[in-house]
Design a protein around this motif. Structure first.
Motif, PDB file in Angstrom:
ATOM      1  N   ASP A 134      46.308 -51.421  -9.626  1.00 58.72           N
ATOM      2  CA  ASP A 134      45.712 -50.319 -10.451  1.00 58.72           C
ATOM      3  C   ASP A 134      44.315 -50.642 -10.898  1.00 58.72           C
ATOM      4  N   GLN A 135      44.311 -51.786 -11.603  1.00 54.94           N
ATOM      5  CA  GLN A 135      42.940 -52.270 -12.172  1.00 54.94           C
ATOM      6  C   GLN A 135      41.846 -52.422 -11.319  1.00 54.94           C
ATOM      7  N   LEU A 136      42.382 -53.158 -10.117  1.00 52.92           N
ATOM      8  CA  LEU A 136      41.271 -53.135  -8.951  1.00 52.92           C
ATOM      9  C   LEU A 136      40.989 -52.150  -7.831  1.00 52.92           C
ATOM     10  N   VAL A 137      41.897 -50.937  -8.090  1.00 54.06           N
ATOM     11  CA  VAL A 137      41.467 -49.925  -7.006  1.00 54.06           C
ATOM     12  C   VAL A 137      40.039 -49.380  -7.413  1.00 54.06           C
ATOM     13  N   SER A 138      39.042 -49.727  -6.920  1.00 56.07           N
ATOM     14  CA  SER A 138      37.816 -49.439  -7.125  1.00 56.07           C
ATOM     15  C   SER A 138      36.737 -49.639  -6.146  1.00 56.07           C
ATOM     16  N   GLU A 139      36.066 -48.880  -5.624  1.00 58.41           N
ATOM     17  CA  GLU A 139      35.364 -49.089  -4.331  1.00 58.41           C
ATOM     18  C   GLU A 139      34.344 -50.051  -4.724  1.00 58.41           C
ATOM     19  N   LEU A 152      34.462 -52.601  -6.711  1.00 59.69           N
ATOM     20  CA  LEU A 152      35.186 -54.063  -6.627  1.00 59.69           C
ATOM     21  C   LEU A 152      35.402 -54.469  -5.101  1.00 59.69           C
ATOM     22  N   PHE A 153      35.879 -53.513  -4.324  1.00 62.32           N
ATOM     23  CA  PHE A 153      36.042 -53.756  -2.844  1.00 62.32           C
ATOM     24  C   PHE A 153      34.756 -54.179  -2.264  1.00 62.32           C
ATOM     25  N   ILE A 154      33.943 -53.687  -2.379  1.00 58.24           N
ATOM     26  CA  ILE A 154      32.421 -53.937  -1.768  1.00 58.24           C
ATOM     27  C   ILE A 154      31.899 -55.067  -2.148  1.00 58.24           C
ATOM     28  N   HIS A 155      32.103 -55.488  -3.609  1.00 54.88           N
ATOM     29  CA  HIS A 155      31.610 -56.554  -4.284  1.00 54.88           C
ATOM     30  C   HIS A 155      32.422 -57.855  -3.559  1.00 54.88           C
ATOM     31  N   ILE A 156      33.533 -57.935  -3.659  1.00 53.86           N
ATOM     32  CA  ILE A 156      34.429 -58.879  -2.924  1.00 53.86           C
ATOM     33  C   ILE A 156      34.098 -59.033  -1.414  1.00 53.86           C
ATOM     34  N   VAL A 160      21.468 -64.470   1.398  1.00 52.67           N
ATOM     35  CA  VAL A 160      21.090 -64.288  -0.003  1.00 52.67           C
ATOM     36  C   VAL A 160      20.859 -62.772  -0.523  1.00 52.67           C
ATOM     37  N   PRO A 161      20.353 -61.724   0.017  1.00 53.06           N
ATOM     38  CA  PRO A 161      20.213 -60.465  -0.293  1.00 53.06           C
ATOM     39  C   PRO A 161      21.559 -59.944  -0.442  1.00 53.06           C
ATOM     40  N   ILE A 162      22.591 -60.344   0.457  1.00 57.59           N
ATOM     41  CA  ILE A 162      24.061 -59.885   0.346  1.00 57.59           C
ATOM     42  C   ILE A 162      24.740 -60.201  -0.822  1.00 57.59           C
ATOM     43  N   LEU A 163      24.628 -61.533  -0.803  1.00 57.81           N
ATOM     44  CA  LEU A 163      25.207 -62.268  -2.298  1.00 57.81           C
ATOM     45  C   LEU A 163      24.517 -61.589  -3.686  1.00 57.81           C
ATOM     46  N   LEU A 164      23.172 -61.413  -3.736  1.00 56.83           N
ATOM     47  CA  LEU A 164      22.548 -60.564  -4.728  1.00 56.83           C
ATOM     48  C   LEU A 164      23.236 -59.137  -4.949  1.00 56.83           C
ATOM     49  N   LEU A 165      23.260 -58.417  -4.021  1.00 54.40           N
ATOM     50  CA  LEU A 165      23.980 -57.080  -4.139  1.00 54.40           C
ATOM     51  C   LEU A 165      25.355 -57.197  -4.432  1.00 54.40           C
ATOM     52  N   SER A 166      26.218 -58.307  -3.947  1.00 54.84           N
ATOM     53  CA  SER A 166      27.408 -58.333  -4.359  1.00 54.84           C
ATOM     54  C   SER A 166      27.568 -58.656  -5.811  1.00 54.84           C
ATOM     55  N   TRP A 177      30.665 -53.255 -11.717  1.00 50.79           N
ATOM     56  CA  TRP A 177      32.074 -53.012 -11.931  1.00 50.79           C
ATOM     57  C   TRP A 177      32.450 -53.506 -13.308  1.00 50.79           C
ATOM     58  N   GLY A 178      32.181 -54.700 -13.693  1.00 54.71           N
ATOM     59  CA  GLY A 178      32.626 -55.129 -14.959  1.00 54.71           C
ATOM     60  C   GLY A 178      32.351 -54.287 -16.320  1.00 54.71           C
ATOM     61  N   TYR A 179      31.018 -53.978 -16.180  1.00 56.26           N
ATOM     62  CA  TYR A 179      30.544 -52.941 -17.100  1.00 56.26           C
ATOM     63  C   TYR A 179      31.247 -51.741 -17.268  1.00 56.26           C
ATOM     64  N   ILE A 180      31.764 -51.123 -16.049  1.00 54.65           N
ATOM     65  CA  ILE A 180      32.261 -49.963 -16.061  1.00 54.65           C
ATOM     66  C   ILE A 180      33.833 -50.078 -16.699  1.00 54.65           C
ATOM     67  N   LYS A 181      34.535 -51.016 -16.031  1.00 51.66           N
ATOM     68  CA  LYS A 181      35.944 -51.274 -16.215  1.00 51.66           C
ATOM     69  C   LYS A 181      36.270 -52.216 -17.292  1.00 51.66           C
ATOM     70  N   LEU A 182      35.496 -53.071 -17.922  1.00 53.17           N
ATOM     71  CA  LEU A 182      35.996 -54.100 -18.743  1.00 53.17           C
ATOM     72  C   LEU A 182      35.432 -53.593 -20.197  1.00 53.17           C
ATOM     73  N   THR A 183      36.098 -54.100 -21.090  1.00 54.84           N
ATOM     74  CA  THR A 183      35.704 -53.891 -22.465  1.00 54.84           C
ATOM     75  C   THR A 183      34.481 -54.521 -22.760  1.00 54.84           C
ATOM     76  N   TYR A 184      34.496 -55.861 -22.268  1.00 57.55           N
ATOM     77  CA  TYR A 184      33.311 -56.857 -22.604  1.00 57.55           C
ATOM     78  C   TYR A 184      33.238 -57.849 -21.283  1.00 57.55           C
ATOM     79  N   ILE A 185      32.176 -58.322 -20.990  1.00 56.70           N
ATOM     80  CA  ILE A 185      31.937 -59.352 -19.749  1.00 56.70           C
ATOM     81  C   ILE A 185      31.770 -60.767 -20.359  1.00 56.70           C
ATOM     82  N   GLN A 186      32.481 -61.693 -20.097  1.00 60.27           N
ATOM     83  CA  GLN A 186      32.377 -62.858 -20.524  1.00 60.27           C
ATOM     84  C   GLN A 186      31.076 -63.632 -19.388  1.00 60.27           C
TER      85      GLN A 186
END
Length: 277
Positions: free
Chosen positions: A125-130, A132-136, A193-199, A206-215
């Motif tokens: 449920d936590q990972l159902v996010s377009e 995140l899928f695109i990121h990975i 390199v650009p693919i990794l940057l975009l990832s 995604w972390g900013y939207i889904k998580l309380t804070y990012i470590q």
């Protein structure tokens, strides 16, 4: 019956994959074109079976399979075979498929003997996010590009050694010239390199939207940005003509070791990336 196919298909793939690698090795030693063609067709069969398994897995889970390290390894191996077969058909550079798929087979073997990881419902449920899928997916695609870039650099170093020692001259015509190997290594880095940057941008978003804070001190985040920085430096120095030839190939080979460390080791130290559990 379906579950049996899901278990047996990867085992069949491993066997055919091993036969293909063995035939490529024979061709590498003996320069046998018939063996080379047979190895290529066996590898094509591996790709077809891998694609079928990927499709069946998606039907079974109802999602794209990149949520765990177990799934990521399989997709990584599939990307390597896809890229190596494509480049082989377009560029006709011998031994590229062989060396690339030594890496691919190692990854498939790890996948085959690793315990199957199923994400929990909470994790799913936590990972159902377009995002995140695109990121990975983009991260793995960039790793695939860096892997092929490493292969071309390794071939460069191998041919450079043969030329310097004037040995194995029969193989030189099959390895392509040094300039072409260097160029392909550079082009793949330009793609990766650009693919990794975009990832990374999408992952942080995604972390900013889904998580309380990012470590921000998380090993995976630090490792990924170090990887991006190193490959960016390599591209910059290559563009400025300050890094080229054998020295560039050595740098590129060293950078690939960081790719492996970041993918296999750093992910396990991360508390931010629950993907690896």
């Amino acid at each position: 019956m379906f579950e049996l196919w899901m278990v047996r298909l990867p085992e069949i793939v491993i066997v055919i994959y091993a036969l293909s690698i063995m035939l490529y090795f024979i061709d590498f030693i003996d320069q046998n074109q018939k063996v080379n063609r047979l190895a290529f067709w066996l590898l094509s069969i591996v790709w077809i079976l891998q694609t079928i398994f990927l499709f069946l897995y998606m039907l079974q889970t109802g999602r794209f399979p990149v949520l765990t390290l177990f799934e990521g390894l399989y997709f990584y191996a599939w990307v390597l075979i896809t890229l190596s077969l494509t480049i082989h058909k377009i560029m006709k550079v011998d031994f590229t498929v062989f060396f690339t798929n030594i890496v691919g087979f190692s990854i498939m073997a790890i996948h085959a003997f690793a315990p199957i990881q199923r994400p929990s419902e909470l994790m799913a449920d936590q990972l159902v996010s377009e995002l995140l899928f695109i990121h990975i997916t983009m991260a793995i695609l960039s790793y695939g590009a860096f892997t092929l870039s490493f292969v071309f650099s390794a071939l460069y170093l191998f041919q450079y050694k043969l030329l310097k020692e004037k040995k194995g001259l029969k193989r030189l015509w099959r390895l392509s010239d040094l300039a072409k190997l260097e160029k392909m290594s550079f082009v793949l880095n330009v793609i990766g390199v650009p693919i990794l940057l975009l990832s990374l941008i999408l992952g942080l978003l995604w972390g900013y939207i889904k998580l309380t804070y990012i470590q921000w001190y998380d090993p995976k985040i630090i490792g990924s940005f170090i990887l991006l920085f190193i490959y960016s430096i390599i591209l910059y120095l290559r563009g400025k003509k300050e890094l080229f030839g054998r020295k560039l190939a050595i740098w590129n080979t060293a950078a690939f070791l960081i790719v492996l460390i970041n993918f296999f080791l750093v992910s396990r130290l991360s508390s931010f990336h629950i993907w690896h559990y």
